[in-house]
Write a protein that holds these residues in place. Sequence first.
Motif, PDB file in Angstrom:
ATOM      1  N   HIS A  40       6.930   4.750  -3.482  1.00 28.56           N
ATOM      2  CA  HIS A  40       7.641   4.249  -4.667  1.00 28.56           C
ATOM      3  C   HIS A  40       6.616   3.689  -5.664  1.00 28.56           C
ATOM      4  O   HIS A  40       5.459   3.470  -5.321  1.00 28.56           O
ATOM      5  CB  HIS A  40       8.665   3.172  -4.283  1.00 28.56           C
ATOM      6  CG  HIS A  40       8.060   1.958  -3.661  1.00 28.56           C
ATOM      7  ND1 HIS A  40       7.709   1.889  -2.332  1.00 28.56           N
ATOM      8  CD2 HIS A  40       7.724   0.761  -4.179  1.00 28.56           C
ATOM      9  CE1 HIS A  40       7.193   0.708  -2.068  1.00 28.56           C
ATOM     10  NE2 HIS A  40       7.182   0.011  -3.170  1.00 28.56           N
ATOM     11  N   HIS A  42       5.525   0.580  -7.942  1.00 29.13           N
ATOM     12  CA  HIS A  42       5.714  -0.857  -8.112  1.00 29.13           C
ATOM     13  C   HIS A  42       5.229  -1.228  -9.516  1.00 29.13           C
ATOM     14  O   HIS A  42       4.049  -1.074  -9.823  1.00 29.13           O
ATOM     15  CB  HIS A  42       4.944  -1.631  -7.042  1.00 29.13           C
ATOM     16  CG  HIS A  42       5.107  -3.107  -7.166  1.00 29.13           C
ATOM     17  ND1 HIS A  42       6.242  -3.771  -6.755  1.00 29.13           N
ATOM     18  CD2 HIS A  42       4.294  -4.047  -7.683  1.00 29.13           C
ATOM     19  CE1 HIS A  42       6.107  -5.057  -7.007  1.00 29.13           C
ATOM     20  NE2 HIS A  42       4.929  -5.251  -7.567  1.00 29.13           N
ATOM     21  N   GLY A  58       3.377   2.265  -4.014  1.00 26.25           N
ATOM     22  CA  GLY A  58       3.714   1.588  -2.773  1.00 26.25           C
ATOM     23  C   GLY A  58       4.253   2.541  -1.734  1.00 26.25           C
ATOM     24  O   GLY A  58       4.824   3.588  -2.055  1.00 26.25           O
ATOM     25  N   TYR A  59       4.073   2.153  -0.479  1.00 29.16           N
ATOM     26  CA  TYR A  59       4.616   2.877   0.677  1.00 29.16           C
ATOM     27  C   TYR A  59       5.302   1.853   1.562  1.00 29.16           C
ATOM     28  O   TYR A  59       4.673   0.916   2.043  1.00 29.16           O
ATOM     29  CB  TYR A  59       3.507   3.592   1.449  1.00 29.16           C
ATOM     30  CG  TYR A  59       2.911   4.720   0.647  1.00 29.16           C
ATOM     31  CD1 TYR A  59       3.403   6.014   0.780  1.00 29.16           C
ATOM     32  CD2 TYR A  59       1.903   4.482  -0.271  1.00 29.16           C
ATOM     33  CE1 TYR A  59       2.880   7.052   0.015  1.00 29.16           C
ATOM     34  CE2 TYR A  59       1.375   5.506  -1.034  1.00 29.16           C
ATOM     35  CZ  TYR A  59       1.872   6.787  -0.893  1.00 29.16           C
ATOM     36  OH  TYR A  59       1.365   7.799  -1.656  1.00 29.16           O
ATOM     37  N   LYS A  61       8.627  -0.981   1.950  1.00 29.10           N
ATOM     38  CA  LYS A  61       8.942  -2.176   1.157  1.00 29.10           C
ATOM     39  C   LYS A  61       9.399  -3.294   2.065  1.00 29.10           C
ATOM     40  O   LYS A  61      10.055  -3.059   3.073  1.00 29.10           O
ATOM     41  CB  LYS A  61      10.114  -1.887   0.214  1.00 29.10           C
ATOM     42  CG  LYS A  61       9.773  -1.535  -1.170  1.00 29.10           C
ATOM     43  CD  LYS A  61      11.054  -1.410  -2.000  1.00 29.10           C
ATOM     44  CE  LYS A  61      10.800  -0.468  -3.136  1.00 29.10           C
ATOM     45  NZ  LYS A  61      11.940  -0.267  -3.991  1.00 29.10           N
ATOM     46  N   ARG A  63      10.524  -7.769   1.484  1.00 27.42           N
ATOM     47  CA  ARG A  63      10.766  -8.819   0.506  1.00 27.42           C
ATOM     48  C   ARG A  63      10.183 -10.122   1.044  1.00 27.42           C
ATOM     49  O   ARG A  63      10.397 -10.461   2.198  1.00 27.42           O
ATOM     50  CB  ARG A  63      12.260  -8.957   0.252  1.00 27.42           C
ATOM     51  CG  ARG A  63      12.583  -9.827  -0.925  1.00 27.42           C
ATOM     52  CD  ARG A  63      13.942  -9.439  -1.526  1.00 27.42           C
ATOM     53  NE  ARG A  63      14.108 -10.098  -2.796  1.00 27.42           N
ATOM     54  CZ  ARG A  63      13.727  -9.618  -3.962  1.00 27.42           C
ATOM     55  NH1 ARG A  63      13.158  -8.443  -4.031  1.00 27.42           N
ATOM     56  NH2 ARG A  63      13.908 -10.289  -5.071  1.00 27.42           N
ATOM     57  N   THR A  72      10.199 -11.382  -4.099  1.00 33.17           N
ATOM     58  CA  THR A  72       9.939 -10.085  -4.702  1.00 33.17           C
ATOM     59  C   THR A  72       9.804  -9.022  -3.617  1.00 33.17           C
ATOM     60  O   THR A  72       9.530  -9.344  -2.462  1.00 33.17           O
ATOM     61  CB  THR A  72       8.652 -10.122  -5.553  1.00 33.17           C
ATOM     62  OG1 THR A  72       8.562  -8.930  -6.318  1.00 33.17           O
ATOM     63  CG2 THR A  72       7.409 -10.253  -4.691  1.00 33.17           C
ATOM     64  N   ASP A  73      10.011  -7.782  -4.007  1.00 32.69           N
ATOM     65  CA  ASP A  73       9.696  -6.662  -3.136  1.00 32.69           C
ATOM     66  C   ASP A  73       8.203  -6.396  -3.232  1.00 32.69           C
ATOM     67  O   ASP A  73       7.602  -6.551  -4.303  1.00 32.69           O
ATOM     68  CB  ASP A  73      10.434  -5.386  -3.592  1.00 32.69           C
ATOM     69  CG  ASP A  73      11.910  -5.437  -3.275  1.00 32.69           C
ATOM     70  OD1 ASP A  73      12.298  -6.067  -2.270  1.00 32.69           O
ATOM     71  OD2 ASP A  73      12.695  -4.830  -4.019  1.00 32.69           O
ATOM     72  N   TRP A  74       7.600  -5.982  -2.123  1.00 33.95           N
ATOM     73  CA  TRP A  74       6.184  -5.659  -2.117  1.00 33.95           C
ATOM     74  C   TRP A  74       5.959  -4.526  -1.128  1.00 33.95           C
ATOM     75  O   TRP A  74       6.655  -4.430  -0.118  1.00 33.95           O
ATOM     76  CB  TRP A  74       5.344  -6.884  -1.754  1.00 33.95           C
ATOM     77  CG  TRP A  74       3.882  -6.671  -1.989  1.00 33.95           C
ATOM     78  CD1 TRP A  74       2.912  -6.558  -1.046  1.00 33.95           C
ATOM     79  CD2 TRP A  74       3.233  -6.487  -3.240  1.00 33.95           C
ATOM     80  NE1 TRP A  74       1.687  -6.331  -1.643  1.00 33.95           N
ATOM     81  CE2 TRP A  74       1.870  -6.281  -2.993  1.00 33.95           C
ATOM     82  CE3 TRP A  74       3.691  -6.482  -4.564  1.00 33.95           C
ATOM     83  CZ2 TRP A  74       0.946  -6.065  -4.011  1.00 33.95           C
ATOM     84  CZ3 TRP A  74       2.757  -6.267  -5.570  1.00 33.95           C
ATOM     85  CH2 TRP A  74       1.403  -6.061  -5.300  1.00 33.95           C
ATOM     86  N   PRO A  75       4.999  -3.641  -1.389  1.00 31.89           N
ATOM     87  CA  PRO A  75       4.762  -2.525  -0.471  1.00 31.89           C
ATOM     88  C   PRO A  75       4.031  -2.932   0.810  1.00 31.89           C
ATOM     89  O   PRO A  75       3.204  -3.838   0.793  1.00 31.89           O
ATOM     90  CB  PRO A  75       3.908  -1.557  -1.286  1.00 31.89           C
ATOM     91  CG  PRO A  75       3.379  -2.321  -2.433  1.00 31.89           C
ATOM     92  CD  PRO A  75       4.227  -3.530  -2.623  1.00 31.89           C
ATOM     93  N   GLY A  78      -0.176  -0.436  -0.298  1.00 33.48           N
ATOM     94  CA  GLY A  78      -0.255  -0.250  -1.742  1.00 33.48           C
ATOM     95  C   GLY A  78      -1.541   0.461  -2.114  1.00 33.48           C
ATOM     96  O   GLY A  78      -2.588   0.208  -1.507  1.00 33.48           O
TER      97      GLY A  78
END
Length: 155
Positions: A40, A42, A58-59, A61, A63, A72-75, A78
Motif C-alpha cells: 500500500h 503511505h 508499505g507492506y 499494516k 495501528r 496511526t496506521d503504519w507499515p 516500509g
Amino acid sequence: MFRVTADTLQAYLDFDPERKRDLIALHKLIVSAAPALKRHFHQGTPAGEAGMRMKIIGYGKFRYAIKSGKSTDWPVIGVALQKNYISVYVAVTRQGAPVVSRYAGKLGELRVGGNNFSFERFDDLKQDAVSTLFAEVAGIFRADPENPVRYMQGS
C-alpha cells in the motif's frame, strides 16, 4: 532535504525513473517472501499527528498510538526512496531486539540502523538473506500482531 512528492503508489514508483526497476525488484522479493503483507502507499502523517511525515511504500499494516493518545496506521515493512539510496524499515522485533540488527553485514546493505537497512541498487543485495529477513518479519507479525505496536510505542 530529499522529499518524494508523489501522492499515489504509481507516482511513487515513477518518481525516480532510474530506481524504478530497483523498487519493482524489491517488491517482487517481498511478495515472494511475505505474501500476506499487502502493498500500500503511505501518504505520511500530517504535522501534529502520530507517525512519520515521509511517504513510503508499505507492506502490511498495524495501528499504534503515541503518548498523546493519537494513533496511526503504519507499515510492518516500509520502503523509502532517499536521495542516494533506498531504505527499508521494519517494525517488528525478535526477543525484544530489532530483527534487522541480527542480519547486519549479511544483506549486502550499504548501511544498517537499528531496524532498517539501505542499499543503492537491488543487485547489490544478497537476495537469499533479504528474503529470509522478510519471511521472518511476516512470521513474527502473523504470530504476534501486537509485536510492532510494542516496538513503535517503546514498550
